[in-house]
Write a protein that holds these residues in place. Sequence first.
Motif, PDB file in Angstrom:
ATOM      1  N   THR A   1       0.881  -1.165   0.000  1.00  0.00           N
ATOM      2  CA  THR A   1       0.000   0.000   0.000  1.00  0.00           C
ATOM      3  C   THR A   1       0.916   1.212   0.000  1.00  0.00           C
ATOM      4  O   THR A   1       1.927   1.254   0.700  1.00  0.00           O
ATOM      5  CB  THR A   1      -0.930   0.024   1.231  1.00  0.00           C
ATOM      6  OG1 THR A   1      -0.150  -0.012   2.424  1.00  0.00           O
ATOM      7  CG2 THR A   1      -1.898  -1.137   1.203  1.00  0.00           C
TER       8      THR A   1
ATOM      9  N   LYS B   1       5.980   3.582  -8.609  1.00  0.00           N
ATOM     10  CA  LYS B   1       4.715   3.590  -9.342  1.00  0.00           C
ATOM     11  C   LYS B   1       4.929   3.611 -10.852  1.00  0.00           C
ATOM     12  O   LYS B   1       4.084   3.135 -11.605  1.00  0.00           O
ATOM     13  CB  LYS B   1       3.866   4.793  -8.928  1.00  0.00           C
ATOM     14  CG  LYS B   1       3.351   4.725  -7.509  1.00  0.00           C
ATOM     15  CD  LYS B   1       2.642   6.029  -7.162  1.00  0.00           C
ATOM     16  CE  LYS B   1       2.324   6.142  -5.704  1.00  0.00           C
ATOM     17  NZ  LYS B   1       1.691   7.434  -5.377  1.00  0.00           N
TER      18      LYS B   1
ATOM     19  N   ARG C   1     -13.369  -1.248  -1.831  1.00  0.00           N
ATOM     20  CA  ARG C   1     -12.545  -1.763  -0.730  1.00  0.00           C
ATOM     21  C   ARG C   1     -12.939  -3.155  -0.258  1.00  0.00           C
ATOM     22  O   ARG C   1     -12.101  -3.896   0.246  1.00  0.00           O
ATOM     23  CB  ARG C   1     -12.537  -0.786   0.442  1.00  0.00           C
ATOM     24  CG  ARG C   1     -13.867  -0.674   1.136  1.00  0.00           C
ATOM     25  CD  ARG C   1     -13.833   0.312   2.250  1.00  0.00           C
ATOM     26  NE  ARG C   1     -15.137   0.342   2.901  1.00  0.00           N
ATOM     27  CZ  ARG C   1     -15.387   1.002   3.969  1.00  0.00           C
ATOM     28  NH1 ARG C   1     -14.434   1.710   4.545  1.00  0.00           N
ATOM     29  NH2 ARG C   1     -16.594   0.981   4.495  1.00  0.00           N
TER      30      ARG C   1
ATOM     31  N   LEU D   1      -1.044  -0.587 -10.507  1.00  0.00           N
ATOM     32  CA  LEU D   1      -1.614   0.319  -9.510  1.00  0.00           C
ATOM     33  C   LEU D   1      -3.111   0.099  -9.417  1.00  0.00           C
ATOM     34  O   LEU D   1      -3.789  -0.054 -10.431  1.00  0.00           O
ATOM     35  CB  LEU D   1      -1.343   1.778  -9.883  1.00  0.00           C
ATOM     36  CG  LEU D   1       0.108   2.216  -9.899  1.00  0.00           C
ATOM     37  CD1 LEU D   1       0.218   3.653 -10.390  1.00  0.00           C
ATOM     38  CD2 LEU D   1       0.734   2.072  -8.524  1.00  0.00           C
ATOM     39  N   LEU D   2      -3.582   0.107  -8.205  1.00  0.00           N
ATOM     40  CA  LEU D   2      -5.003  -0.056  -7.960  1.00  0.00           C
ATOM     41  C   LEU D   2      -5.372   0.906  -6.837  1.00  0.00           C
ATOM     42  O   LEU D   2      -4.794   0.841  -5.752  1.00  0.00           O
ATOM     43  CB  LEU D   2      -5.297  -1.496  -7.543  1.00  0.00           C
ATOM     44  CG  LEU D   2      -6.725  -1.883  -7.286  1.00  0.00           C
ATOM     45  CD1 LEU D   2      -7.565  -1.732  -8.568  1.00  0.00           C
ATOM     46  CD2 LEU D   2      -6.789  -3.319  -6.803  1.00  0.00           C
ATOM     47  N   GLN D   3      -6.289   1.794  -7.110  1.00  0.00           N
ATOM     48  CA  GLN D   3      -6.694   2.765  -6.104  1.00  0.00           C
ATOM     49  C   GLN D   3      -7.769   2.155  -5.217  1.00  0.00           C
ATOM     50  O   GLN D   3      -8.746   1.570  -5.700  1.00  0.00           O
ATOM     51  CB  GLN D   3      -7.226   4.038  -6.754  1.00  0.00           C
ATOM     52  CG  GLN D   3      -7.562   5.109  -5.743  1.00  0.00           C
ATOM     53  CD  GLN D   3      -7.967   6.413  -6.405  1.00  0.00           C
ATOM     54  OE1 GLN D   3      -7.986   6.536  -7.620  1.00  0.00           O
ATOM     55  NE2 GLN D   3      -8.282   7.397  -5.594  1.00  0.00           N
ATOM     56  N   VAL D   4      -7.582   2.274  -3.914  1.00  0.00           N
ATOM     57  CA  VAL D   4      -8.574   1.805  -2.959  1.00  0.00           C
ATOM     58  C   VAL D   4      -9.601   2.916  -2.766  1.00  0.00           C
ATOM     59  O   VAL D   4      -9.245   4.052  -2.446  1.00  0.00           O
ATOM     60  CB  VAL D   4      -7.931   1.449  -1.603  1.00  0.00           C
ATOM     61  CG1 VAL D   4      -8.986   0.986  -0.611  1.00  0.00           C
ATOM     62  CG2 VAL D   4      -6.841   0.404  -1.776  1.00  0.00           C
ATOM     63  N   THR D   5     -10.848   2.573  -2.983  1.00  0.00           N
ATOM     64  CA  THR D   5     -11.939   3.527  -2.803  1.00  0.00           C
ATOM     65  C   THR D   5     -12.981   2.925  -1.868  1.00  0.00           C
ATOM     66  O   THR D   5     -12.960   1.720  -1.577  1.00  0.00           O
ATOM     67  CB  THR D   5     -12.622   3.868  -4.141  1.00  0.00           C
ATOM     68  OG1 THR D   5     -13.277   2.674  -4.632  1.00  0.00           O
ATOM     69  CG2 THR D   5     -11.633   4.395  -5.172  1.00  0.00           C
TER      70      THR D   5
ATOM     71  N   HIS E   1       1.086   5.577  -0.188  1.00  0.00           N
ATOM     72  CA  HIS E   1       0.328   6.818  -0.081  1.00  0.00           C
ATOM     73  C   HIS E   1       0.105   7.409  -1.468  1.00  0.00           C
ATOM     74  O   HIS E   1       0.814   7.098  -2.413  1.00  0.00           O
ATOM     75  CB  HIS E   1       1.040   7.813   0.839  1.00  0.00           C
ATOM     76  CG  HIS E   1       2.356   8.301   0.311  1.00  0.00           C
ATOM     77  ND1 HIS E   1       3.088   9.259   0.930  1.00  0.00           N
ATOM     78  CD2 HIS E   1       3.086   7.975  -0.784  1.00  0.00           C
ATOM     79  CE1 HIS E   1       4.188   9.514   0.247  1.00  0.00           C
ATOM     80  NE2 HIS E   1       4.210   8.731  -0.792  1.00  0.00           N
ATOM     81  N   ARG E   2      -0.893   8.221  -1.597  1.00  0.00           N
ATOM     82  CA  ARG E   2      -1.211   8.769  -2.922  1.00  0.00           C
ATOM     83  C   ARG E   2      -0.452  10.057  -3.226  1.00  0.00           C
ATOM     84  O   ARG E   2      -0.513  10.573  -4.321  1.00  0.00           O
ATOM     85  CB  ARG E   2      -2.706   8.997  -3.062  1.00  0.00           C
ATOM     86  CG  ARG E   2      -3.239  10.069  -2.166  1.00  0.00           C
ATOM     87  CD  ARG E   2      -4.716  10.219  -2.338  1.00  0.00           C
ATOM     88  NE  ARG E   2      -5.120  11.480  -1.745  1.00  0.00           N
ATOM     89  CZ  ARG E   2      -6.278  12.028  -1.912  1.00  0.00           C
ATOM     90  NH1 ARG E   2      -7.178  11.429  -2.646  1.00  0.00           N
ATOM     91  NH2 ARG E   2      -6.564  13.163  -1.342  1.00  0.00           N
TER      92      ARG E   2
END
Length: 120
Positions: free
Chosen positions: A79, A92, A107, A99-103, A81-82
Amino acid sequence: EAVGGALGVLAHVDFPGPPLVGRYGVDLQAFERIALPTLGANDGGVLVIDELGKMELASVAFREHVRKAFERDGSVLATVHRYRHPFTDQLKDRPDVRLLQVTYENRNTLADEVATWFEV
């Protein structure tokens, strides 16, 4: 408690820093004593790093261990940070990184999706 049972207070409002993460001073020596041995344990399996954030990135030794982990055989699931940071930006941008964004919306289904990436 860390992998292997190592214990330590990594950050506290009474620690003076630097580094500071918000109002918490970070004890980099305690962090490195606990975190670094676990990063060297990647033997071709999946190394899980939670997380690459401001506190962790304050340690030059930690960043070097993470860089080496990405170069070894095996997979890394981390994981991150953005926010922008030269080290995580480089990770990245690697061609072998997904890359996979956690929303909030995804989630609860991410674990199953990510698990399929590591099936043999």
